[in-house]
Design a protein around this motif. Sequence first.
Motif, PDB file in Angstrom:
ATOM      1  N   ASN A  53       0.820  -1.206   0.000  1.00 58.73           N
ATOM      2  CA  ASN A  53       0.000   0.000   0.000  1.00 58.73           C
ATOM      3  C   ASN A  53       0.856   1.259   0.000  1.00 58.73           C
ATOM      4  O   ASN A  53       0.459   2.285  -0.566  1.00 58.73           O
ATOM      5  CB  ASN A  53      -0.930   0.004   1.212  1.00 58.73           C
ATOM      6  CG  ASN A  53      -2.080  -0.964   1.050  1.00 58.73           C
ATOM      7  OD1 ASN A  53      -2.214  -1.625   0.027  1.00 58.73           O
ATOM      8  ND2 ASN A  53      -2.910  -1.062   2.070  1.00 58.73           N
ATOM      9  N   HIS A  99      -8.560   4.298  -0.325  1.00 58.46           N
ATOM     10  CA  HIS A  99      -8.455   3.635   0.974  1.00 58.46           C
ATOM     11  C   HIS A  99      -8.508   4.702   2.060  1.00 58.46           C
ATOM     12  O   HIS A  99      -7.519   5.366   2.342  1.00 58.46           O
ATOM     13  CB  HIS A  99      -7.136   2.872   1.055  1.00 58.46           C
ATOM     14  CG  HIS A  99      -7.129   1.740   2.035  1.00 58.46           C
ATOM     15  ND1 HIS A  99      -7.811   1.787   3.231  1.00 58.46           N
ATOM     16  CD2 HIS A  99      -6.518   0.524   2.008  1.00 58.46           C
ATOM     17  CE1 HIS A  99      -7.617   0.649   3.886  1.00 58.46           C
ATOM     18  NE2 HIS A  99      -6.843  -0.131   3.162  1.00 58.46           N
ATOM     19  N   GLU A 139      -4.962   1.399   8.134  1.00 57.87           N
ATOM     20  CA  GLU A 139      -5.571   0.712   7.001  1.00 57.87           C
ATOM     21  C   GLU A 139      -6.261  -0.558   7.491  1.00 57.87           C
ATOM     22  O   GLU A 139      -5.616  -1.576   7.724  1.00 57.87           O
ATOM     23  CB  GLU A 139      -4.497   0.395   5.953  1.00 57.87           C
ATOM     24  CG  GLU A 139      -3.848   1.661   5.414  1.00 57.87           C
ATOM     25  CD  GLU A 139      -2.588   1.378   4.615  1.00 57.87           C
ATOM     26  OE1 GLU A 139      -2.576   1.706   3.422  1.00 57.87           O
ATOM     27  OE2 GLU A 139      -1.639   0.821   5.189  1.00 57.87           O
TER      28      GLU A 139
END
Length: 828
Positions: free
Chosen positions: A213, A237, A562
Amino acid sequence: MRAGNSTGRDPLQHPIRDTTGFATRSRKHPFADLLLALILLSCAAGGAAAVQEASGTGISTTTFTVAGLSAPAEIVVDHWGVPHIYAADHYDAFFVQGFNAARDRLWQIDTWRRRGLGTLSEVFGAAHVEQDKAARLFLYRGDMYAEWLAYGSDAKRIAQAFTAGINAYVDLIDLQPHLMPPEFDLLDYRPARWQPEDVVRIRSNGLWRNVTNEVQRARLLCELGTETGLKAAGWWHRLEPDWQTSVPEGLDPCDIPANVLDLYLLATAPVSFPDQLDNPATPGSTAVDHRSALLTGSRSRALSRDPGSNNWVVAPGRSATGRPILADDPHRGHASPSLRYIAHLNAPGLDVIGAGEPALPGISIGHNQTVAFGLTIFPIDQEDLYVYRSRRGGYLYDGDSERIEVVEELINVRDGPPRPVRLEFTRHGPIVMKARNLIFAVRAAWLKPGMSPYFGSVEYMRAGNWREFVGALNRWGAPSENQVYADTDGNIGYKPAGLFPRRHNWDGLLPVPGDGRYEWDGFFDMDVLPEEFNPVRGFTGSANSMNLPPDYPIAEKRIGFEWSAPWRYRRLWEVLESQEAHDLTDSHILQRDYQSVLARELLARLPGSPYGNGPAEWLKDWDAVLSAESDRAAFFAVWYHRHLLPALAEHLLPGNGSLLPSLDSGVVLEQVALPANSALILATLDAAWMETGILLGQNSAGWRWGDLHQIRFTHPLAHLADPELAGQMAYQAYPRGGDANTTNNTGYSPRDFLVRSGASFRMVLDVGNWDDAEMTNAPGQSGDPRSPFYDNLLEGWAQEQSFPLLYSRAAVMANQALRIELQPLPKP
């Protein structure tokens, strides 16, 4: 097989034809053939085995004499393929666990070992040299004294016993080659013998985060500029708790190549076998396949940020049984054989049952005599990508040149000379790429001592109370987990655990310069993580989503931002809050629930058609239950993933929508609710209606979600087998409901809608009434296509049923299918 729960059943009464599925599917090798194979193996073991039939039971007992045991032991396999191991010595139980894991899963664990250690080329040839090199980069290479002590005082002895048991079974196969699992013959090699260190040095089999990510976020900033890139990263996200990241000083996001993690992804990739490597249609055959799923605009991961898991525990005051009820269903990629393996270990000081991974000793999800436990992923950020400037053959650090550490090794290659490989490391970790004047390395907490995935369970599975359980979790390193707990005294609890890096001057969301400005300042103690013990609400649980308390000091303790989407967690909470007397059936129903909170929220925001009818109105007339029989569930899936997400991405980033790998579902809800977007939303519904008609026929009354959404377990070597063996390897396909946002998690790729991930293993416990526990493990307990336990649990799993997880000796013996006795080799 039974749907849901049958509380009050007699655990001693489970006739084999009613419960195993043997009578409903004819296999090429029926149950008697397996017993015959065991008999042949016994007779081949140097004359040191005997076979007899227990009087009046029809159960054959096979006896083996093996080196490594200190006292006699036995394995009683029940009707569902669960081995119950009884040993007279604590460590003998782990020896027998290894022996039994090899008996049922030898090819699987041998392949896992080779992939993890980087020895695939030795048996599969030169095509695997790069994967072997990648795997070796990410092996644990630290001090083994610190490594063993990190798990507990006897971790090394447990690993020694377990691997000795595996090797004892390999020794037996050497005496009777035709009993070799068929996969070894298909690929023309033999199983290797294990060292105790193999269990813990392999780290690349874990669920790690978040370096991929970081790279994705950097690529968005490079392609779109800082301001737009940060917005786009939030659309992709959302960060939780609410957080705004910034570009670390000294980082140029455009310095990060799109393929910078190819070696990292290859190190963590599954094995591709002969013929798969040359077939571009085979998913996951190369590092590029994995990178394309993670680091490009493909929406293959749009459904879910990770495979997810669920767990919960209900206190006696809210339980219909007056005891705690604990449920756990970890979600991972589906595979043949299953990732999980259920076993029961009974010895002095040890009586634990549940699931673990077949290549590891111990039980990570299950219960002992007094304590039950279940886990889900708790996403601590345990990775960073470091970027260095090359200098004088090394790299710039703290104003000076620092040399690269080099390890040179030889990779043995089948039918060819050994290949020398050069493995390079910075002070932070393995170098994964050099480009221009830049060097890139991955820093991973999981390369520290005590971070072998799930091996830490050997400590907590022997806890007798909450204090001992939490104390054992202080040793837990990886993967970072939410643990739920219950005991026979009626206590319940929740505690996450995992190695938590301390970052003072950045948040871990983007790569950082490796010049000394961005260093981990050790690790936080476990007591900084939240904890619940007997909460007033009477239940607790998790589902990978953000569950930090509102007052958690995230600015000081930057645990990670996340998390999984909130929909499974919200569904768990709304159901558990509504039930004053939760019972086992309620837990089963919740594990198999197809209600989509996300779909429900979307329906409430859909614009109306200007004509008063059409797809929007048709979809609104839906209960948001993604059952396999639902017409609207099929339409919803086609619309959401193939039409709504791409259209909204392009709307948010005109001309660049394909740069977004997915859209956060919270962003989707906001966009759908905007009146200005009504025409766009209605257009996507019309387009999805047309496509669903093409896929499933023009008559919408005949649409069924299960016609698109199916589970198709596939043995990875079926394409190499002759017709007879291929038939034994084949699994029946089944329609499935749900998606990755329902508690019955059935994650899929929108490319074909086939189920890729979810709960193969499930467990529901009435804590203390252990024989009333239930489980399932798809497709079956055994990895051997010749075994009756190869797929015997698949049909029941697909039809939302459960099987007994028996615990007492009486219940086990009343439901035994075969028994294996192990005798120690006589002392000279």
